[in-house]
Design a protein around this motif. Structure first.
Motif, PDB file in Angstrom:
ATOM      1  N   ALA A 150      27.556 -93.709 -32.825  1.00  0.00           N
ATOM      2  CA  ALA A 150      27.666 -95.155 -32.993  1.00  0.00           C
ATOM      3  C   ALA A 150      26.825 -95.640 -34.168  1.00  0.00           C
ATOM      4  O   ALA A 150      27.288 -96.460 -34.986  1.00  0.00           O
ATOM      5  N   ASN A 151      25.594 -95.141 -34.308  1.00  0.00           N
ATOM      6  CA  ASN A 151      24.738 -95.549 -35.416  1.00  0.00           C
ATOM      7  C   ASN A 151      25.325 -95.147 -36.762  1.00  0.00           C
ATOM      8  O   ASN A 151      25.244 -95.894 -37.738  1.00  0.00           O
ATOM      9  N   ALA A 152      25.944 -93.964 -36.796  1.00  0.00           N
ATOM     10  CA  ALA A 152      26.524 -93.473 -38.049  1.00  0.00           C
ATOM     11  C   ALA A 152      27.749 -94.274 -38.469  1.00  0.00           C
ATOM     12  O   ALA A 152      28.102 -94.301 -39.652  1.00  0.00           O
ATOM     13  N   HIS A 153      28.403 -94.948 -37.521  1.00  0.00           N
ATOM     14  CA  HIS A 153      29.640 -95.675 -37.829  1.00  0.00           C
ATOM     15  C   HIS A 153      29.480 -97.181 -37.662  1.00  0.00           C
ATOM     16  O   HIS A 153      30.486 -97.911 -37.643  1.00  0.00           O
ATOM     17  N   GLY A 154      28.246 -97.657 -37.555  1.00  0.00           N
ATOM     18  CA  GLY A 154      28.034 -99.086 -37.460  1.00  0.00           C
ATOM     19  C   GLY A 154      28.616 -99.706 -36.202  1.00  0.00           C
ATOM     20  O   GLY A 154      29.184-100.803 -36.243  1.00  0.00           O
ATOM     21  N   GLN A 167      25.033 -86.706 -23.223  1.00  0.00           N
ATOM     22  CA  GLN A 167      26.253 -87.341 -23.720  1.00  0.00           C
ATOM     23  C   GLN A 167      25.928 -88.678 -24.387  1.00  0.00           C
ATOM     24  O   GLN A 167      26.419 -88.975 -25.486  1.00  0.00           O
ATOM     25  N   SER A 168      25.104 -89.473 -23.702  1.00  0.00           N
ATOM     26  CA  SER A 168      24.743 -90.790 -24.244  1.00  0.00           C
ATOM     27  C   SER A 168      24.010 -90.665 -25.576  1.00  0.00           C
ATOM     28  O   SER A 168      24.229 -91.463 -26.497  1.00  0.00           O
ATOM     29  N   GLU A 169      23.145 -89.666 -25.685  1.00  0.00           N
ATOM     30  CA  GLU A 169      22.415 -89.465 -26.941  1.00  0.00           C
ATOM     31  C   GLU A 169      23.375 -89.155 -28.081  1.00  0.00           C
ATOM     32  O   GLU A 169      23.266 -89.719 -29.187  1.00  0.00           O
ATOM     33  N   ALA A 170      24.343 -88.259 -27.843  1.00  0.00           N
ATOM     34  CA  ALA A 170      25.325 -87.913 -28.878  1.00  0.00           C
ATOM     35  C   ALA A 170      26.187 -89.120 -29.231  1.00  0.00           C
ATOM     36  O   ALA A 170      26.532 -89.338 -30.399  1.00  0.00           O
ATOM     37  N   GLN A 183      24.055 -77.922 -18.383  1.00  0.00           N
ATOM     38  CA  GLN A 183      23.162 -79.032 -18.681  1.00  0.00           C
ATOM     39  C   GLN A 183      23.524 -79.756 -19.973  1.00  0.00           C
ATOM     40  O   GLN A 183      23.231 -80.935 -20.137  1.00  0.00           O
ATOM     41  N   LYS A 184      24.203 -79.077 -20.888  1.00  0.00           N
ATOM     42  CA  LYS A 184      24.561 -79.730 -22.145  1.00  0.00           C
ATOM     43  C   LYS A 184      25.478 -80.913 -21.907  1.00  0.00           C
ATOM     44  O   LYS A 184      25.650 -81.774 -22.769  1.00  0.00           O
ATOM     45  N   TYR A 185      26.091 -80.984 -20.720  1.00  0.00           N
ATOM     46  CA  TYR A 185      27.001 -82.080 -20.418  1.00  0.00           C
ATOM     47  C   TYR A 185      26.319 -83.157 -19.573  1.00  0.00           C
ATOM     48  O   TYR A 185      26.992 -83.995 -19.001  1.00  0.00           O
ATOM     49  N   SER A 186      24.989 -83.140 -19.447  1.00  0.00           N
ATOM     50  CA  SER A 186      24.322 -84.171 -18.670  1.00  0.00           C
ATOM     51  C   SER A 186      24.639 -85.530 -19.273  1.00  0.00           C
ATOM     52  O   SER A 186      24.875 -85.667 -20.479  1.00  0.00           O
ATOM     53  N   HIS A 237      37.492 -93.051 -28.769  1.00  0.00           N
ATOM     54  CA  HIS A 237      36.958 -92.120 -29.762  1.00  0.00           C
ATOM     55  C   HIS A 237      36.201 -91.005 -29.047  1.00  0.00           C
ATOM     56  O   HIS A 237      35.358 -91.274 -28.184  1.00  0.00           O
ATOM     57  N   TYR A 238      36.484 -89.761 -29.416  1.00  0.00           N
ATOM     58  CA  TYR A 238      35.788 -88.602 -28.862  1.00  0.00           C
ATOM     59  C   TYR A 238      34.741 -88.152 -29.870  1.00  0.00           C
ATOM     60  O   TYR A 238      35.059 -87.564 -30.916  1.00  0.00           O
ATOM     61  N   CYS A 239      33.476 -88.421 -29.560  1.00  0.00           N
ATOM     62  CA  CYS A 239      32.414 -88.324 -30.562  1.00  0.00           C
ATOM     63  C   CYS A 239      32.076 -86.897 -30.976  1.00  0.00           C
ATOM     64  O   CYS A 239      31.633 -86.666 -32.101  1.00  0.00           O
ATOM     65  N   ALA A 240      32.241 -85.923 -30.076  1.00  0.00           N
ATOM     66  CA  ALA A 240      31.835 -84.553 -30.375  1.00  0.00           C
ATOM     67  C   ALA A 240      33.009 -83.673 -30.786  1.00  0.00           C
ATOM     68  O   ALA A 240      32.822 -82.472 -30.993  1.00  0.00           O
TER      69      ALA A 240
END
Length: 524
Positions: free
Chosen positions: A47-51, A39-42, A32-35, A123-126
């Motif tokens: 995105a918010n942290a990097h403008g 993914q969109s939340e992460a 479920q961690k890959y739902s 970009h791979y966010c995690a």
């Protein structure tokens, strides 16, 4: 520390020109961690942290990462990038495995390179590395790609090993029971729970399936067929004619043919053997016909209908047809059949009394295609579909009658339009039936092309997708008229949620919709 000047109305300041990005999310059947939601939340936190401003989403829900096939969103993303039809300069992905679990790490790199060549970075966010083309990040990324592919290979090995172990224990691993037999459900302790009718599936993971004897009349008929073949010397065609003259149908409620009698005479399940792994289909690659030494064969695990000596006698008779026949004679007969019919197929061969079976040709010459080439026949397509379509046309009224009978059984008022074959249920809604032929691709994938008659416009269209053998239903779709927007629809094994929301394993939901609900009280 963030000062108060960084906020305006509780919103942090953003750069004057934000970087525009698209997100790509994918989920198969992982944890479920890959739902896609997680993914969109992460990705949004990143995105918010990097403008970064997210302007586009490409989502493959319920899609395997082994290949790009069936991943419509990723294909669309690559197509948009190559056509320069984009309004973003960055693609955000949760991690390397969500981009794909490609068995060749270079394939994963290739799709990323297509984006890079168009000036769009991935970009791979995690992940704990920055995708900046530095030597360290390149090494780690390639290692991650290999690990993503290895995960699927390791899982495939474990799943196959588990299924082999179950087969060795005499448990049925898919497939129809066959005439004279039934699939019976047992729990984890081996206690019988009941019979699974055609099209039914188990609902509890720990339950298993075995084969048991069917109705006595079917069991006796199987024994009669073997004795007619071995003792009375009748061939498959003669036996099929006799059964049809007596009005006896197969387990699929169809007339008997030489081919269906032949299949009954060569299947080891009638002597109680469990045979599995004749074919394999691993990691979304092509179906492979495994050699006999790889088969899982366990003897005497089911109650036998036929004595082993009688089965072996039938096998000897069948093998003797081609044993003493030279390659030249076999090819001569095949060429004569080709000249007579104008084309060849396994069905055409099996229905001919004077020829060895299609399996004999495949065994002698390596494959049917190779045998075809030796007699000068090059099929441009599989003409078996002609026979399949003929069979499905016969099946249509049978399934419609079955639906009609089930609706009557729950006290529905049903009228059948003899001209259009539509069912009018309770004078409330209309129903039409479409049967979709399964079309295996050369890569082993399954496809269904559905043709709607939009002139009818029924309230509900029941689509029956046939299995890969086109013998029994694979599953069902219930499409309301509002969502039948065109005459044609293509379905694969895995489809987008907006399509699979209408998919069902059986028609119980339809009967739930149709059943009349009594009103016990009427408010004054």
């Amino acid at each position: 520390m963030i000062s108060s000047n960084d906020y305006a109305g509780n919103e942090p300041k953003r750069p004057a020109v934000q970087i525009r990005a698209a997100e790509y999310v994918r989920m198969s059947t992982d944890h479920q961690k890959y739902s896609t939601e997680n993914q969109s939340e992460a990705i949004r936190v990143y995105a918010n942290a990097h403008g970064i401003e997210l302007v586009r989403t490409y989502k493959d829900a319920g899609k395997s990462g082994l290949k790009i096939d069936n991943r419509d969103a990723l294909q669309q993303l690559i197509e948009d990038v190559q056509s320069e039809n984009t309004d973003f300069t960055i693609i955000l992905v949760y991690d390397v495995s969500r981009w794909g679990r490609f068995q060749d790490a270079d394939e994963s790199a290739y799709y990323e390179y297509i984006c890079k060549r168009a000036g769009i970075s991935v970009h791979y966010c995690a992940e704990q590395f920055s995708n900046d083309d530095s030597p360290i990040s390149t090494i780690i990324k390639n290692l991650k790609r290999a690990m993503a592919g290895e995960y699927s290979r390791d899982l495939s090995v474990k799943v196959t090993a588990g299924m082999k172990n179950l087969a060795r224990k005499g448990l049925r691993q898919g497939g129809a029971a066959g005439f004279g037999l039934r699939r019976t459900l047992i729990d984890e302790n081996g206690t019988l729970k009941g019979t699974l009718e055609r099209g039914m599936q188990k609902s509890i993971q720990t339950d298993r399936v075995i084969l048991t004897l069917g109705p006595p009349d079917e069991v006796n008929l199987v024994r009669e067929i073997y004795k007619a073949f071995v003792i009375q010397g009748k061939n498959e065609h003669q036996i099929a004619l006799n059964l049809n003259e007596r009005g006896i149908l197969t387990d699929l409620k169809r007339p008997w043919t030489r081919g269906t009698v032949h299949e009954l005479l060569i299947n080891e399940k009638y002597i109680g053997n469990n045979v599995w792994y004749r074919r394999s289909f691993k990691l979304k690659k092509r179906h492979v016909r495994n050699p006999p030494d790889m088969w899982i064969r366990v003897q005497n695990v089911f109650e036998a209908i036929i004595e082993r000596d009688l089965f072996e006698a039938a096998k000897t008779i069948i093998n003797a047809r081609s044993y003493h026949m030279s390659d030249e004679n076999m090819l001569y007969l095949l060429k004569q059949l080709y000249y007579q019919k104008g084309m060849l197929s396994g069905i055409i061969i099996n229905e001919c009394n004077d020829l060895p079976s299609s399996s004999a040709y495949s065994s002698r010459f390596g494959s049917l295609i190779q045998a075809y080439s030796l007699v000068g026949y090059t099929p441009t397509r599989d003409y078996c579909y002609i026979e399949v379509n003929r069979t499905l046309r016969k099946l249509h009224p049978e399934i419609l009658d079955q639906i009609l009978n089930n609706l009557h059984a729950i006290s529905c008022d049903v009228h059948r339009d003899q001209k259009t074959d539509q069912l009018i249920i309770n004078d409330e809604f209309s129903l039409s039936l479409v049967i979709a032929r399964c079309i295996p691709t050369f890569t082993g994938h399954l496809r269904w092309k559905i043709h709607f008659d939009t002139s009818l416009i029924p309230d509900i269209t029941v689509v029956v997708r046939m299995d890969k053998t086109n013998q029994i239903p694979f599953d069902y779709y219930l499409f309301p008229s509002i969502d039948v927007l065109s005459q044609r629809l293509k379905l694969s094994e895995d489809n987008d949620f907006n399509l699979d929301a209408y998919r069902f394993d059986d028609l119980n939901y339809l009967y739930t919709l149709a059943v009349r609900v009594p009103i016990s009280e009427i408010a004054s």
